[in-house]
Design an enzyme around this catalytic site. Structure first.
Site, PDB file in Angstrom:
ATOM      1  N   LYS A  50       1.097  -1.251   0.348  1.00 27.04           N
ATOM      2  CA  LYS A  50       0.242   0.245   0.253  1.00 27.04           C
ATOM      3  C   LYS A  50       0.642   1.454   0.235  1.00 27.04           C
ATOM      4  CE  LYS A  50      -4.289  -0.138   2.691  1.00 27.04           C
ATOM      5  NZ  LYS A  50      -4.681  -0.804   3.895  1.00 27.04           N
TER       6      LYS A  50
ATOM      7  N   GLU B  96     -17.788   7.010   2.647  1.00 21.89           N
ATOM      8  CA  GLU B  96     -17.031   7.130   2.064  1.00 21.89           C
ATOM      9  C   GLU B  96     -17.772   7.455   0.407  1.00 21.89           C
ATOM     10  OE1 GLU B  96     -16.708   2.955   1.509  1.00 21.89           O
ATOM     11  OE2 GLU B  96     -15.366   2.446   3.748  1.00 21.89           O
TER      12      GLU B  96
ATOM     13  N   CYS C   6     -19.014   0.038   8.677  1.00 22.67           N
ATOM     14  CA  CYS C   6     -18.630   1.036   9.556  1.00 22.67           C
ATOM     15  C   CYS C   6     -20.302   0.770  10.782  1.00 22.67           C
ATOM     16  CB  CYS C   6     -19.076   2.541   9.107  1.00 22.67           C
ATOM     17  SG  CYS C   6     -17.454   3.496   8.688  1.00 22.67           S
TER      18      CYS C   6
ATOM     19  N   LYS D  61     -20.745  -3.075  11.923  1.00 18.99           N
ATOM     20  CA  LYS D  61     -19.983  -3.513  13.283  1.00 18.99           C
ATOM     21  C   LYS D  61     -20.073  -2.632  14.550  1.00 18.99           C
ATOM     22  CE  LYS D  61     -15.400  -1.042  12.127  1.00 18.99           C
ATOM     23  NZ  LYS D  61     -15.705   0.697  12.769  1.00 18.99           N
TER      24      LYS D  61
HETATM   25  C1  UGA Z   1     -21.492   6.279   8.315  1.00 26.99           C
HETATM   26  C2  UGA Z   1     -21.507   7.450   8.533  1.00 26.99           C
HETATM   27  O1  UGA Z   1     -22.625   7.886   7.215  1.00 26.99           O
HETATM   28  C3  UGA Z   1     -20.458   8.310   8.078  1.00 26.99           C
HETATM   29  O2  UGA Z   1     -20.520   9.568   8.609  1.00 26.99           O
HETATM   30  C4  UGA Z   1     -19.678   7.750   8.896  1.00 26.99           C
HETATM   31  O3  UGA Z   1     -18.377   8.705   9.659  1.00 26.99           O
HETATM   32  C5  UGA Z   1     -19.185   6.331   8.306  1.00 26.99           C
HETATM   33  O4  UGA Z   1     -20.248   5.839   8.261  1.00 26.99           O
HETATM   34  C6  UGA Z   1     -17.847   5.770   9.719  1.00 26.99           C
HETATM   35  O5  UGA Z   1     -18.205   5.378  11.056  1.00 26.99           O
HETATM   36  O6  UGA Z   1     -16.684   6.168   9.637  1.00 26.99           O
HETATM   37  P1  UGA Z   1     -20.275   4.905   5.334  1.00 26.99           P
HETATM   38  O7  UGA Z   1     -20.219   3.300   5.855  1.00 26.99           O
HETATM   39  O8  UGA Z   1     -19.677   5.828   4.453  1.00 26.99           O
HETATM   40  O9  UGA Z   1     -21.002   6.727   6.381  1.00 26.99           O
HETATM   41  O10 UGA Z   1     -22.019   5.198   4.153  1.00 26.99           O
HETATM   42  P2  UGA Z   1     -23.561   5.428   4.224  1.00 26.99           P
HETATM   43  O11 UGA Z   1     -23.101   7.002   3.578  1.00 26.99           O
HETATM   44  O12 UGA Z   1     -23.574   5.455   6.056  1.00 26.99           O
HETATM   45  O13 UGA Z   1     -24.110   4.251   4.027  1.00 26.99           O
HETATM   46  C7  UGA Z   1     -24.443   3.440   4.369  1.00 26.99           C
HETATM   47  C8  UGA Z   1     -25.276   1.988   4.597  1.00 26.99           C
HETATM   48  O14 UGA Z   1     -26.729   2.164   4.754  1.00 26.99           O
HETATM   49  C9  UGA Z   1     -24.916   1.768   3.103  1.00 26.99           C
HETATM   50  O15 UGA Z   1     -25.407   0.358   2.634  1.00 26.99           O
HETATM   51  C10 UGA Z   1     -26.215   2.726   1.963  1.00 26.99           C
HETATM   52  O16 UGA Z   1     -26.700   1.347   1.613  1.00 26.99           O
HETATM   53  C11 UGA Z   1     -27.170   1.904   3.165  1.00 26.99           C
HETATM   54  N1  UGA Z   1     -28.441   3.295   3.524  1.00 26.99           N
HETATM   55  C12 UGA Z   1     -28.694   4.532   3.727  1.00 26.99           C
HETATM   56  C13 UGA Z   1     -29.694   2.628   3.124  1.00 26.99           C
HETATM   57  O17 UGA Z   1     -30.273   1.787   3.036  1.00 26.99           O
HETATM   58  N2  UGA Z   1     -30.854   3.829   2.926  1.00 26.99           N
HETATM   59  C14 UGA Z   1     -30.253   4.494   3.337  1.00 26.99           C
HETATM   60  O18 UGA Z   1     -32.197   5.995   3.176  1.00 26.99           O
HETATM   61  C15 UGA Z   1     -29.652   5.498   3.694  1.00 26.99           C
END
Ligand code: UGA
Length: 447
Positions: A37, A158, A266, A269
């Site tokens: 990496k 992400e 995230c 877990k």
């Molecule tokens: C999430 C949080 O949103 C961030 O604020 C946080 O910093 C991050 O985890 C982390 O702990 O590092 P992320 O994992 O990138 O971010 O993804 P999200 O955009 O939160 O989406 C999570 C999941 O929820 C995805 O699988 C998405 O498809 C799903 N989702 C989201 C739904 O099924 N319905 C929705 O209405 C929104």
């Protein structure tokens, strides 16, 4: 500006943070134990997909403001501030967070630092971790070192990592030791000058803000998905329900999209780690509802698999199934705990001939599940398909219209796992289309 910053851990969080710190004018070194990496990053090559990040990385590797190393010795005496951004995955033996990488990083630094330095935790950790790390630092620090610790959780999503880091919606500083707040204020001065709210608090609150935010988001998604189970049983339109709820400013429309559920590195877990941690604290019932949140989420995957069986008249064995999307969400190549990939694998295990296409996630998925077939583009994926499943809402899939698949598929059947297609449009073109939260009589009495 003259401040030297190290970022330990070069995953999504670490590389994004390192590149953004360089963009803000600091000298930055990213550290990781993985030499492959580090070699790639040193050449300006990003080993994962994150919009906007490759440009920043290349810019600052070229400017010399951003370097990468595997050598803790190099950063320990060089940096004034060390950010810890290593992973805290789910433990192999349970639901708790695996703290071994954070602990190792802190010990590596503490034993080598001489003089003054600030260690800033960014990883998502179980509440109480910072106070324990404080003791760990004291145990391992050299007598000539003066190390302070602060906790500064990261909220980046992400796909929006650069934007979320450069213009965060809030900053949380867990600062209990002299000088740490002042240093963090210098580092984040641009965001602070732009009016970003900052919360200065103790270690525990800082740790909890992060985990509570993710638990809330997961709960919101499972909340709407639990209503999807109701509309699937008795009728109703889950999207209209979410829209109507969303007009209440106290509720809000975001994260109320019913679908195949949440995944990624995230949310899943973190809700498990929070339950494990509260149980450790003797609070066995406090986070019990998160077990339900998890269950509702996982039932979404079963629903899609059942739908596939029903649409194919229980003839899944040998059926050709096209899976559109395997990353856990669009604009990401991350397949960790991806509902889409899990569904693809379940269909494969049930005997279907599964052809997967994701604009960015194929390679990561293939590393985990080499036995699935992977297509280079959408047309290849849907060729002669008996059933098409749209499982990740990439723009390319959201824009699909029936004419795009005409003459390619063997049968006009589609499951819209993210409710992004116009059902009337597809029905009018002769397709059997079923979305999430949609009443589908053959499944009455089932999930
Ligand atoms: C999430 C949080 O949103 C961030 O604020 C946080 O910093 C991050 O985890 C982390 O702990 O590092 P992320 O994992 O990138 O971010 O993804 P999200 O955009 O939160 O989406 C999570 C999941 O929820 C995805 O699988 C998405 O498809 C799903 N989702 C989201 C739904 O099924 N319905 C929705 O209405 C929104």
């Amino acid at each position: 500006m003259g401040m030297n910053i190290s970022v330990v851990g070069t995953g999504y969080l670490g590389v994004t943070h390192a590149a953004c710190m360089a963009e803000l004018g600091f000298n930055v070194i990213g550290v990781d134990i993985d030499p492959t990496k580090i070699k790639e990053l040193s050449h300006g090559n990003l080993p994962f997909h994150e919009p906007g990040l490759p440009e920043l990385l290349r810019k600052h590797v070229a400017s010399g403001r951003l370097r990468f190393t595997t050598d803790y010795e190099e950063i320990s005496s060089w940096a004034d501030v060390h950010f810890i951004g290593v992973g805290t995955p789910q433990r192999a033996d349970g639901h708790g967070a695996d703290m071994r990488y954070v602990d190792a990083a802190v010990i590596e630094l503490a034993t080598r630092i001489r003089g003054k330095a600030l260690i800033v935790g960014k990883s998502t950790v179980p509440v109480g971790a910072a106070r324990r790390l404080r003791t760990l630092i004291e145990e391992h620090a050299h007598p000539d070192a003066e190390i302070t610790l602060a906790w500064n959780p990261e909220f980046l999503r992400e796909g929006f990592g650069v934007k979320d880091t450069m213009t965060p919606d809030r900053l949380v500083f867990g600062c209990e030791e002299p000088g740490s707040e002042a240093l963090l204020r210098v580092i984040y001065s641009r965001a602070l000058e732009a009016g970003t709210p900052v919360i200065i608090t103790d270690f525990e609150t800082a740790e909890l803000v992060k985990i509570a935010a993710n638990a809330f988001l997961a709960t919101k998604i499972s909340f709407i998905n639990s209503f999807a189970e109701i509309t699937e049983t008795i009728g109703g339109d889950i999207t209209v329900l979410a829209d109507a709820l969303g007009h209440d400013a106290r509720i809000g429309r975001k994260f109320l999209n019913a679908g195949v559920g949440f995944g990624g590195g995230c949310l899943p877990k973190d809700i498990r780690a929070l339950q494990a941690r509260t149980s450790e604290l003797g609070l066995t019932h406090t986070m019990g509802f998160l077990a339900e949140v998890d269950e509702i989420n996982l039932r979404r995957r079963e629903r899609v698999v059942r739908l596939a069986h029903v649409l194919l008249n229980e003839q899944l064995v040998g059926a050709r199934v096209a899976v559109l999307g395997v990353s856990f969400k669009p604009d990401s190549d991350d397949v960790r705990d991806s509902p889409a990939l899990d569904i693809a694998v379940r269909l494969f295990n049930a005997g279907a001939d599964v052809l997967v296409y994701d604009p960015k996630g194929n390679q990561n998925a293939a590393e985990r599940f080499p036995r699935l077939h992977y297509a280079n583009d959408l047309a290849e994926a849907v060729a002669q398909a008996d059933l098409v499943l749209l499982l990740t809402e990439w723009d390319e899939f959201k824009a699909l219209v029936p004419a795009d698949l005409e003459g390619l598929v063997a049968a006009r059947r589609i499951i819209d796992g993210r409710n992004v297609l116009s059902r009337s449009q597809w029905k009018d073109a002769g397709w059997e289309i079923v979305g999430m939260g949609q009443h589908h009589p053959p499944l009455d009495g089932e999930l």
